[in-house]
Design a protein around this motif. Structure first.
Motif, mmCIF file in Angstrom:
data_model
loop_
_atom_site.group_PDB
_atom_site.id
_atom_site.type_symbol
_atom_site.label_atom_id
_atom_site.label_comp_id
_atom_site.label_asym_id
_atom_site.label_seq_id
_atom_site.Cartn_x
_atom_site.Cartn_y
_atom_site.Cartn_z
ATOM 1 N N MET A 1 0.861 -1.407 0.015
ATOM 2 C CA MET A 1 0.075 -0.212 0.446
ATOM 3 C C MET A 1 0.602 1.466 0.147
ATOM 4 O O MET A 1 1.347 1.330 0.252
ATOM 5 C CB MET A 1 -0.492 0.382 1.257
ATOM 6 C CG MET A 1 -2.236 1.528 1.347
ATOM 7 S SD MET A 1 -3.049 1.276 3.179
ATOM 8 C CE MET A 1 -4.393 2.770 2.742
ATOM 9 N N ALA A 2 0.307 1.657 -1.164
ATOM 10 C CA ALA A 2 1.149 2.885 -0.780
ATOM 11 C C ALA A 2 1.675 3.990 0.141
ATOM 12 O O ALA A 2 0.009 4.476 0.613
ATOM 13 C CB ALA A 2 0.861 4.198 -2.071
ATOM 14 N N ASP A 3 2.200 5.450 0.507
ATOM 15 C CA ASP A 3 2.074 5.700 1.796
ATOM 16 C C ASP A 3 1.335 6.898 1.264
ATOM 17 O O ASP A 3 0.128 7.165 2.907
ATOM 18 C CB ASP A 3 3.266 6.348 2.141
ATOM 19 C CG ASP A 3 4.154 6.406 2.504
ATOM 20 O OD1 ASP A 3 4.237 5.315 2.990
ATOM 21 O OD2 ASP A 3 5.855 6.008 1.425
ATOM 22 N N PHE A 4 0.436 7.121 -0.246
ATOM 23 C CA PHE A 4 -0.046 7.939 0.878
ATOM 24 C C PHE A 4 -1.123 7.898 -0.969
ATOM 25 O O PHE A 4 -0.104 7.740 -1.873
ATOM 26 C CB PHE A 4 0.564 10.029 -0.578
ATOM 27 C CG PHE A 4 0.974 10.443 0.733
ATOM 28 C CD1 PHE A 4 0.685 10.882 1.916
ATOM 29 C CD2 PHE A 4 2.355 9.944 0.956
ATOM 30 C CE1 PHE A 4 0.482 11.893 2.677
ATOM 31 C CE2 PHE A 4 2.871 10.663 2.146
ATOM 32 C CZ PHE A 4 2.551 11.818 3.289
ATOM 33 N N ASP A 5 -2.449 8.473 -1.107
ATOM 34 C CA ASP A 5 -2.996 8.933 -2.071
ATOM 35 C C ASP A 5 -3.042 9.505 -3.393
ATOM 36 O O ASP A 5 -2.686 8.820 -4.477
ATOM 37 C CB ASP A 5 -4.378 9.051 -2.090
ATOM 38 C CG ASP A 5 -5.628 7.085 -0.593
ATOM 39 O OD1 ASP A 5 -5.000 6.462 -0.987
ATOM 40 O OD2 ASP A 5 -5.938 8.214 -0.365
ATOM 41 N N LEU A 6 -2.693 10.660 -3.017
ATOM 42 C CA LEU A 6 -1.984 11.638 -3.804
ATOM 43 C C LEU A 6 -1.207 12.156 -2.867
ATOM 44 O O LEU A 6 -0.585 12.501 -2.243
ATOM 45 C CB LEU A 6 -3.208 13.281 -3.902
ATOM 46 C CG LEU A 6 -2.539 13.941 -4.430
ATOM 47 C CD1 LEU A 6 -2.102 13.840 -6.084
ATOM 48 C CD2 LEU A 6 -3.910 15.041 -5.068
ATOM 49 N N PHE A 7 0.812 13.005 -3.589
ATOM 50 C CA PHE A 7 1.363 13.774 -4.413
ATOM 51 C C PHE A 7 0.917 14.514 -4.534
ATOM 52 O O PHE A 7 1.366 14.258 -5.737
ATOM 53 C CB PHE A 7 2.628 13.068 -3.009
ATOM 54 C CG PHE A 7 3.619 13.720 -2.245
ATOM 55 C CD1 PHE A 7 4.342 13.681 -1.470
ATOM 56 C CD2 PHE A 7 4.636 14.522 -3.335
ATOM 57 C CE1 PHE A 7 4.731 14.267 -0.360
ATOM 58 C CE2 PHE A 7 5.707 15.486 -2.009
ATOM 59 C CZ PHE A 7 5.381 14.563 -0.640
ATOM 60 N N VAL A 8 1.466 16.124 -4.182
ATOM 61 C CA VAL A 8 1.653 17.229 -4.917
ATOM 62 C C VAL A 8 2.706 18.217 -4.567
ATOM 63 O O VAL A 8 3.302 18.239 -3.495
ATOM 64 C CB VAL A 8 1.095 18.632 -3.975
ATOM 65 C CG1 VAL A 8 0.389 19.150 -5.143
ATOM 66 C CG2 VAL A 8 -1.142 17.476 -3.857
ATOM 67 N N ILE A 9 3.042 18.122 -5.845
ATOM 68 C CA ILE A 9 5.019 18.889 -5.757
ATOM 69 C C ILE A 9 4.782 20.271 -5.554
ATOM 70 O O ILE A 9 4.398 20.152 -6.919
ATOM 71 C CB ILE A 9 6.036 18.188 -6.790
ATOM 72 C CG1 ILE A 9 6.224 16.727 -5.925
ATOM 73 C CG2 ILE A 9 7.213 19.063 -6.170
ATOM 74 C CD1 ILE A 9 6.963 16.268 -7.015
ATOM 75 N N GLY A 10 4.805 21.243 -4.704
ATOM 76 C CA GLY A 10 4.182 22.147 -5.022
ATOM 77 C C GLY A 10 3.473 23.233 -4.676
ATOM 78 O O GLY A 10 2.012 22.596 -4.705
ATOM 79 N N ALA A 11 3.402 23.762 -3.523
ATOM 80 C CA ALA A 11 2.054 24.457 -3.035
ATOM 81 C C ALA A 11 1.246 25.866 -3.388
ATOM 82 O O ALA A 11 1.556 26.896 -2.076
ATOM 83 C CB ALA A 11 2.845 24.496 -1.206
ATOM 84 N N GLY A 12 1.561 25.808 -3.995
ATOM 85 C CA GLY A 12 1.059 27.442 -5.011
ATOM 86 C C GLY A 12 -0.089 27.451 -5.052
ATOM 87 O O GLY A 12 -1.263 26.773 -4.158
ATOM 88 N N SER A 13 -1.488 28.091 -5.643
ATOM 89 C CA SER A 13 -2.356 28.276 -6.572
ATOM 90 C C SER A 13 -3.292 26.829 -6.480
ATOM 91 O O SER A 13 -4.027 26.737 -6.012
ATOM 92 C CB SER A 13 -2.780 29.620 -6.604
ATOM 93 O OG SER A 13 -2.264 30.499 -6.205
#
Length: 446
Positions: A1-13
């Motif tokens: 099982m993956a650590d996250f369902d979604l991983f986002v690179i970049g916390a802009g808008s």
């Protein structure tokens, strides 16, 4: 099982919107940001720049106040006060963005993340994480030319941190960022020289409105150097800059600001290892669902180089989250996207320009209103506004709406709905005017 369902690179808008909405649907979401939460818009773009625009407006408002009965004995501007207050507000909003993520149980990593495969990443601190889906939302950065002395110049990133206001500033570029900062610094009292390699500025806007902005800017004292290029920059012993030019005389200045486009942030992200394909402008190539050439990796916002506007990135992030985590698939419509230039006065536009409409439709009707705002009349300010409706001659549908004048962007947001809805000129004619306003001109053109 993956650590996250979604991983986002970049916390802009775009990244923040996608992370928040996906988490609200129940996804396990992580997000990595190596600088500050909020991205270009909040930290070094739309928000601090608009606050500078507000500050610049007082230069003329204080002059105009006398005709309205106000006695302002002294007008003095303190750059440091505005700069520090703007940066403090940016800090507050950054905190609000962070709170939005944490309140939705998004795990924030304040460090750089690099792809190591289609479902894996390495964080700068050494941790390896895995995710079913990865979203890249790393935005773009100012493009700086490779010329001698470029280290003496600044971009729109550094302009908010200037120690003091330059007495004379050279601004290089012909887009909205260059024109906005030209207006800001001119109102603050700087001598402004705007240098552009062609004789065309704001090329995506209606030419008649651009011509009006140039005329007004010239009267305000902005010096345009068209068909000119900057060759090198030398710092003199007294701290001033000597700017060597081609196409015009050399220039002496206190600061040089480059606003010549923005480049997607794709370097050292591990894109090749993950099988992510790039386009001609080094953008991440994506389909209508924001999916890259690697099926588990997606991208939104300026890093895709579609339309580099904050609201577009937000809609892309929303569409991505709704489609893949909310079971509500939809795609962003890139037609009729409104935009504005927060110049002095501001310019706003939606739909086809007159030139585009004539090329595309053939039969076109154009309606204009050329007037002085009531406030300008009493103030004795000889500055005229121009509103323009571009209408399909065959269907009478309004296909473009363009404005220059006080509060034009505020008015256009509502008017853009009419263009998006494909309303006809008759619908505007049938609407009762709201008097006395500048906006009533939109329904009075005959």
């Amino acid at each position: 099982m993956a650590d996250f369902d979604l991983f986002v690179i970049g916390a802009g808008s775009g990244g923040v919107r996608a992370a928040r909405v996906a988490a609200a649907y129940g996804a396990r979401v992580g997000i990595a940001e190596e600088y500050k939460v909020g991205g270009t818009c909040v930290i070094r773009g739309c928000v601090p720049k608009k606050l500078l625009v507000y500050g610049a407006h007082f230069a003329e408002d204080l002059d105009d106040a006398a005709m309205f009965g106000w006695d302002i004995p002294q007008k003095r501007f303190d750059w440091a006060v505005l700069r520090d207050n703007v940066l403090a507000e940016v800090g507050r909003i950054e905190g609000a963005y962070t709170e939005t993520l944490t309140s939705h149980d998004v795990t924030i990593f304040h460090e750089r993340a690099v792809l190591t495969g289609p479902n894996s990443l390495n964080l700068a601190g050494g941790r390896e994480v895995s995710a079913d889906k990865i979203l890249i939302a790393t935005g773009a950065r100012p493009q700086m030319p490779q010329i001698e002395g470029i280290e003496h110049a600044i971009s729109s990133n550094e302009v908010f941190h200037l120690e003091e206001l330059p007495k004379r500033i050279v601004i290089v570029g012909g887009g909205y960022i260059a024109c906005e900062f030209a207006g800001i610094f001119q109102e603050f009292g700087s001598q402004v020289v705007l240098v552009n390699r062609t004789d065309v500025i704001l090329r995506q806007y209606d030419q008649q409105l651009v011509d009006r902005l140039v005329q007004i800017s010239l009267r305000k004292g902005i010096d345009f150097k068209f068909n000119a290029t900057l060759d090198r920059i030398e710092r003199r012993d007294d701290g001033r800059l000597h700017v060597a030019m081609t196409g015009c005389d050399d220039i002496e200045a206190d600061a040089v600001l480059f606003a010549t486009g923005r480049r997607p942030n794709i370097e050292d992200l591990g894109l090749e290892a993950a099988g992510v394909e790039l386009g001609e402008t080094c953008q991440i190539k994506v389909d209508a669902d924001n999916r890259s050439s690697a099926s588990s990796i997606f991208a939104v916002g300026d890093v895709t180089d579609r339309i580099q506007l904050t609201p577009v990135a937000i809609r892309e992030g929303q569409a991505f989250a709704d489609t893949f985590f909310g079971n509500k698939p939809w795609q962003v419509d890139y037609q009729c996207v409104p935009s504005a230039v927060f110049s002095h006065p501001p310019l706003a536009s939606v739909g086809l320009t007159e030139g585009e409409a004539r090329n595309r439709l053939g039969s076109v009707k154009v309606y204009t209103s050329d007037f002085r705002a009531m406030k300008n009349v009493l103030a004795g300010r000889n500055e005229r506004s121009l509103y323009k409706l571009v209408v399909d001659g065959a269907t009478e549908e309004i296909v473009g709406l363009h404005m220059i004048g006080p509060d034009a962007p505020e008015i256009l947001q509502a008017a853009a709905i009419a263009v998006k809805a494909k309303l006809k000129k008759a619908d505007f004619d049938a609407t009762v005017a709201l008097h006395p306003t500048m906006a009533e001109e939109l329904v009075l053109m005959r």
